[in-house]
Design an enzyme around this catalytic site. Structure first.
Site, short mmCIF file in Angstrom:
data_model
loop_
_atom_site.label_atom_id
_atom_site.label_comp_id
_atom_site.label_asym_id
_atom_site.label_seq_id
_atom_site.Cartn_x
_atom_site.Cartn_y
_atom_site.Cartn_z
CD GLU A 291 8.82 -2.34 0.91
OE1 GLU A 291 9.36 -1.27 1.16
OE2 GLU A 291 9.44 -3.37 0.57
CG LEU A 292 6.31 3.02 -1.08
CD1 LEU A 292 7.33 4.00 -1.63
CD2 LEU A 292 5.59 3.62 0.12
#
Lengths: 343, 249
Positions: free
Chosen positions: A125-126
């Protein structure tokens, strides 16, 4: 001599508020240590839409939760900053504040505050670290003041991941149905359903048991939020034993083999905007989903007893879809308090 | 010495009501079995000559009272007995779902009574009326077409195809005001002062519950009760409470 923090010259006067809700919704609850304030919600909204939370400053919460798609991302599974696909579909955030039975598809976070900590460090994800994010926020020319106004910190060094999560959670609790969906207007005597929508409603909630078949949707997608947020095996996998599941769902969290293959029931509000469907996004259309439930899914010892064959004609399946379309909420799509503040 | 005396006084005070009547807590241990064999969820259990696997077994219990010559003592208004939280292991099934009620006046009582289901006044409400820590807040336990809470949910699987995979499900749901039943045990019940001193074992026997017209419900023929057309099954199950519940003390 008392050391003064570098933010103490800024006033701290938070304005308490309450989360809005349609008149037929329950009152939303929130952790005692994170009551909503106008300043906290505004900070959370900014953080939600700020790519500062990602390793390469290109993505943020907003990337997988887009307002125009009822805060989903339109993909079968979500893609992070490194271009790697996750294994599950982005869940809608609409009405997430009313869920007290665990976050994510598998319930691995108990609260929104806990949930918000996860994607920042997830490699798919991030993909960054919290110390890195905290450092960027402390050095930022605006955030220290905003954290001061929201949480009363005395010094920018007091910006922590926990406060970031609290602010984002406050904002996410404002993502609440507006009551402007056609079905809600019908409920409030402000609009009519047409014939197919009305028949679909009756089958969805089994309102005419001697006249129409029970489509059995309401057991898990009950009014008013159209989910119970409970965990089920809905028969999309033919797996018969725990080790046959590609994704163990809740069982991976609880380590209970009886929970393998269980996933949280998502709300059906705005369902026409949240394709593709299921936790792995493998169903492209709502018609495919209805066909699945009518078929009873894969026969399996792990399938929930509530998932059984349903006798619906083609016309009746179309009428179920017609009713589902009345759950699209134009208000939430156009609510400027939920939109990107950087635009 | 003074501290020890103080602790003694405080300790004694914690086992009395404000009117100095000694009190004790009650642990109501609800168990689920089939003809004496504890039912462990998701494991084979006997049922009418075959095996079933239970996946859900819940019921609301309400207006729990102890009766004595001077009247009734209300112990609790509403609670949900959820065997998925207890019957997940052999030991858990033996111990059952335990509901602890503190501060009950010590003494001898004549009867334990409770309602199975949601009483009429509460059944006129909806989940949105309650905070999330109230058992009546769960919208999965309200069925709008009935204008009623589900009073109980009993779900599981049986091996209709004899393949050993238990692919077929059964689902019995009860509700509606007329199916609210009061169960009363006219047994002498002694409540002693103190905590952990009083355990009342309330068992529910599936072999006496899943009975229709004097015979065990044949799951191959009847495996759903949720609709008005199945009301005879719903009525039969709720009428069987008196025979199926037992106070084992």
């Amino acid at each position: 001599m008392i050391n003064r923090g570098d933010l103490e010259h800024i006033s701290y006067d938070p304005h308490a508020t309450e989360y809005k809700r349609p008149p037929f919704y329950p009152k939303m609850e929130y952790p005692a240590d994170n009551p909503p304030t106008l300043e906290g919600i505004a900070l959370g909204r900014r953080l939600f839409y700020d790519p500062i939370l990602s390793g390469d400053s290109t993505m943020g919460c907003f990337s997988c939760h887009r307002q125009e798609l009822a805060f989903t991302d339109g993909g079968a599974t979500s893609v992070g900053i490194d271009g790697i696909n996750g294994r599950r579909s982005s869940m809608t955030l609409v009405d997430i504040g009313f869920n007290y039975k665990g976050m994510f598809w598998d319930g691995r976070a108990a609260t929104l505050e806990e949930q918000a900590l996860g994607p920042v460090t997830d490699p798919v994800e991030l993909h960054t670290t919290w110390p890195e994010v905290e450092m960027k926020l402390r050095r930022h020319n605006a955030y220290p003041q905003l954290f001061r106004k929201a949480f009363g910190i005395r010094d920018r060094k007091e910006i922590t991941k926990e406060l970031v999560a609290k602010a984002i959670a406050q904002f996410e609790r404002t993502i609440v149905s507006s009551g402007q969906a056609k079905f809600d207007k019908f409920r409030l005597n402000q609009d009519f359903l047409d014939y197919d929508e009305a028949i679909g409603l009756d089958m969805f909630f089994d309102r005419q048991p001697f006249v129409l078949p029970d489509a059995q949707c309401g057991h898990c997608h009950n009014d008013p939020i159209f989910t119970t947020n409970d965990y089920f095996n809905n028969g999309i996998s033919p797996a018969n034993s725990a080790n046959q599941f590609v994704d163990g769902g809740k069982g991976e969290v609880t380590k209970d083999t009886n929970d393998i293959g269980l996933f949280r029931t998502p709300t059906l509000r705005n369902i026409m905007l949240t394709a593709p469907y299921m936790h792995d996004g493998h169903m492209k259309t709502i018609e495919e989903v209805v066909d699945h439930y009518v078929s009873g899914g894969h026969p399996s010892g792990k399938r929930d007893p509530l998932i059984t064959q349903i006798n619906l004609s083609q016309e009746q399946k179309m009428q179920i879809v017609a009713f589902l379309k009345t759950l699209t909420d134009p208000g939430i799509l156009s609510d400027t308090t939920l939109s990107n503040p950087f635009k | 010495m003074i501290i020890a005396l103080l602790m003694l006084v405080l300790g004694a005070a914690s086992c009395t009501r404000e009117d100095d009547t000694p009190v004790g807590d009650i642990r109501l241990a609800f168990t689920l079995h089939y003809d004496g064999a504890p039912i462990v969820f998701n494991q084979n259990c006997d049922y009418n000559g075959e095996f079933i696997r239970m996946t859900t077994f819940t019921y609301f219990i309400s207006n729990i009272k102890l009766w004595s010559g001077s009247g009734a003592v209300n112990l609790k208004d509403i609670e949900m007995i959820d065997f998925s939280k207890s019957n997940v292991s052999d030991q858990g099934a033996l111990e059952g779902f335990v509901l602890t009620i503190p501060g009950v006046r010590a003494g001898t009582y004549d009867a334990l009574e409770f309602g199975v289901g949601v009483p009429k006044d509460m059944n006129a409400t909806i989940p949105a009326d309650y905070p999330s820590n109230n058992p009546l807040s769960d919208n999965g336990y309200y069925w709008a077409p009935w204008n009623s809470y589900f009073f109980s949910k009993m779900e599981g699987k049986f091996d209709a195809l004899s393949t050993g995979t238990f692919e077929s499900g059964f689902m019995f749901h009860t509700g509606l005001d007329e199916n609210y039943k009061v169960v009363r045990f006219n047994n002498p019940i002694v409540i002693n002062a103190g905590n952990g001193a009083n355990v009342l074992h309330v068992s529910l026997d599936l072999s006496k519950l899943f009975v229709l017209n004097g015979k065990p419900i044949n799951l191959h023929e009847i495996n759903k009760a949720h609709w008005p057309m199945n009301k005879d099954v719903i009525i039969a199950i709720t009428n069987n409470y008196t025979a199926a519940f037992k106070l084992d003390n």
